[in-house]
Design an enzyme around this catalytic site. Structure first.
Site, mmCIF file in Angstrom:
data_model
loop_
_atom_site.group_PDB
_atom_site.id
_atom_site.type_symbol
_atom_site.label_atom_id
_atom_site.label_comp_id
_atom_site.label_asym_id
_atom_site.label_seq_id
_atom_site.Cartn_x
_atom_site.Cartn_y
_atom_site.Cartn_z
ATOM 1 N N LYS A 190 0.856 -1.198 0.000
ATOM 2 C CA LYS A 190 0.000 0.000 0.000
ATOM 3 C C LYS A 190 0.878 1.228 0.000
ATOM 4 O O LYS A 190 1.823 1.307 0.776
ATOM 5 C CB LYS A 190 -0.862 -0.075 1.265
ATOM 6 C CG LYS A 190 -1.493 1.195 1.734
ATOM 7 C CD LYS A 190 -2.325 0.958 2.998
ATOM 8 C CE LYS A 190 -1.636 1.474 4.241
ATOM 9 N NZ LYS A 190 -2.453 1.383 5.454
ATOM 10 N N ASP A 220 -9.504 2.922 10.966
ATOM 11 C CA ASP A 220 -9.809 4.328 11.237
ATOM 12 C C ASP A 220 -10.839 4.817 10.207
ATOM 13 O O ASP A 220 -12.043 4.666 10.417
ATOM 14 C CB ASP A 220 -8.483 5.116 11.197
ATOM 15 C CG ASP A 220 -8.642 6.576 11.548
ATOM 16 O OD1 ASP A 220 -9.781 7.031 11.708
ATOM 17 O OD2 ASP A 220 -7.619 7.293 11.645
ATOM 18 N N THR A 224 -8.099 1.686 4.260
ATOM 19 C CA THR A 224 -7.100 0.634 4.057
ATOM 20 C C THR A 224 -7.783 -0.708 3.833
ATOM 21 O O THR A 224 -7.554 -1.394 2.838
ATOM 22 C CB THR A 224 -6.170 0.531 5.293
ATOM 23 O OG1 THR A 224 -5.522 1.785 5.459
ATOM 24 C CG2 THR A 224 -5.142 -0.574 5.152
#
Ligand code: R5P
Length: 303
Positions: A190, A220, A224
């Site tokens: 990533k 969060d 992701t």
């Protein structure tokens, strides 16, 4: 021993207290009209081992200040030992300077701030990185949700399983899961150019026809994990399930999860979920209460 809590996650503290068959000590927590926190400990703490249970979750600055004020009050009232139980420790992701921009090392600043409280020790769960321990010059104990998650995964009887690290930083964590489950490991490369924003994702490893389990410490904005779910499905994953210890779930996270290709999300109760998150049928909560209660008991008994 005495257990008390600030306002970050009263339900968790109450459940830990119940597990230990103890009451939660009475504390008055409020705010002055300008927004400053005010706390008052309503019990005698002199000579006691006091455990303050407080995640520094959203709003992190507010909960951090509450923790510091409670600690100061307890110290001044001459407790024997003061232990900060911080299931979710915020600022831990800011653990390095991001050159060439000029940024603080937020995790170190918070460690120094907590050092001024003269805690005898800090107990946390799944800190963002293991090197965080080095920022503290007094005992810093970490508990891990690994066993809790592994038990749940085993119960679900997946047939062809691959464990996914959603970024290079999480490889160690994912490898532990893969080894314990005798499963394959795949890594998502990533690239993040700005905090909370993702730019590119490539998969290292084979996921076609597999049930994929992503393991992470924090969810969060959910960008992701949800972007990982998309790229995994594009590459032929059958199911994508994510296990993340700390459900920060800020901003549009719940909407992002609901409109994603993620089949299931499993989190813990280090941070309370709001009612919308609680009502999501694909979010499951596992409790860290037994883990915390045992650690608190061990610290108290110095065993
Ligand atoms: C990053 O290094 C962490 O381990 C998490 O992957 C990250 O904090 C998750 O953030 P978000 O849900 O905003 O993508």
């Amino acid at each position: 021993m005495l257990l008390l809590t600030g306002s970050a996650n009263r339900a968790l503290a109450l459940n830990v207290a119940r597990h230990l068959n103890l009451p939660l000590a009475k504390v008055s927590i409020g705010q002055f009209s300008d927004g400053e926190s005010c706390v008052e400990i309503l019990e005698n703490v002199r000579g006691q081992d006091v455990f303050i249970i407080q995640s520094t979750s959203t709003p992190p600055n507010h909960h951090l200040i509450e923790l510091i004020l409670i600690a100061d009050a307890i110290r001044r009232a001459q407790a024997r030992r003061v232990i900060a139980v911080i299931p979710y420790l915020s600022y831990a992701r800011q653990d390095k300077c991001l050159y060439p921009t000029q940024t603080p090392i937020g995790a170190k600043v918070i460690a120094d701030l907590l050092a001024t409280c003269k805690f005898n020790r800090i107990l946390t769960i799944d800190p963002h990185s293991e090197q965080l321990q080095g920022f503290f010059s007094f005992p810093f104990d970490s508990l891990y949700s690994t066993t809790l998650f592994l038990e749940d995964i085993l119960k679900k009887n997946y047939s062809r399983l691959v464990i996914i690290s959603p970024d290079i930083g999480g490889v160690r964590r994912a490898r532990t899961f893969a080894q314990r489950l005798n499963a394959q490991l795949a890594i998502i490369d990533k690239q993040r150019f700005k905090p909370n924003e993702m730019q590119a994702m490539n998969i290292i490893g084979d996921v076609e026809g597999y049930d994929c389990i992503i393991v992470d410490d924090i969810i969060d904005t959910a960008n992701t994990i949800c972007s990982a779910a998309s790229v995994l499905k594009e590459n032929g994953a059958k199911k994508v399930i994510a296990y993340a210890t700390h459900p920060v779930l800020s901003g549009q996270a719940i909407h992002t999860i609901q409109s994603s290709l993620l089949d299931e999300l499993v989190v813990t109760d280090t941070i309370p979920l709001n009612t919308i998150a609680q009502s999501c049928s694909n979010i499951q909560i596992l409790s860290v209460v037994p883990l915390l209660a045992k650690a608190i008991e061990d610290i108290y008994k110095e065993s």
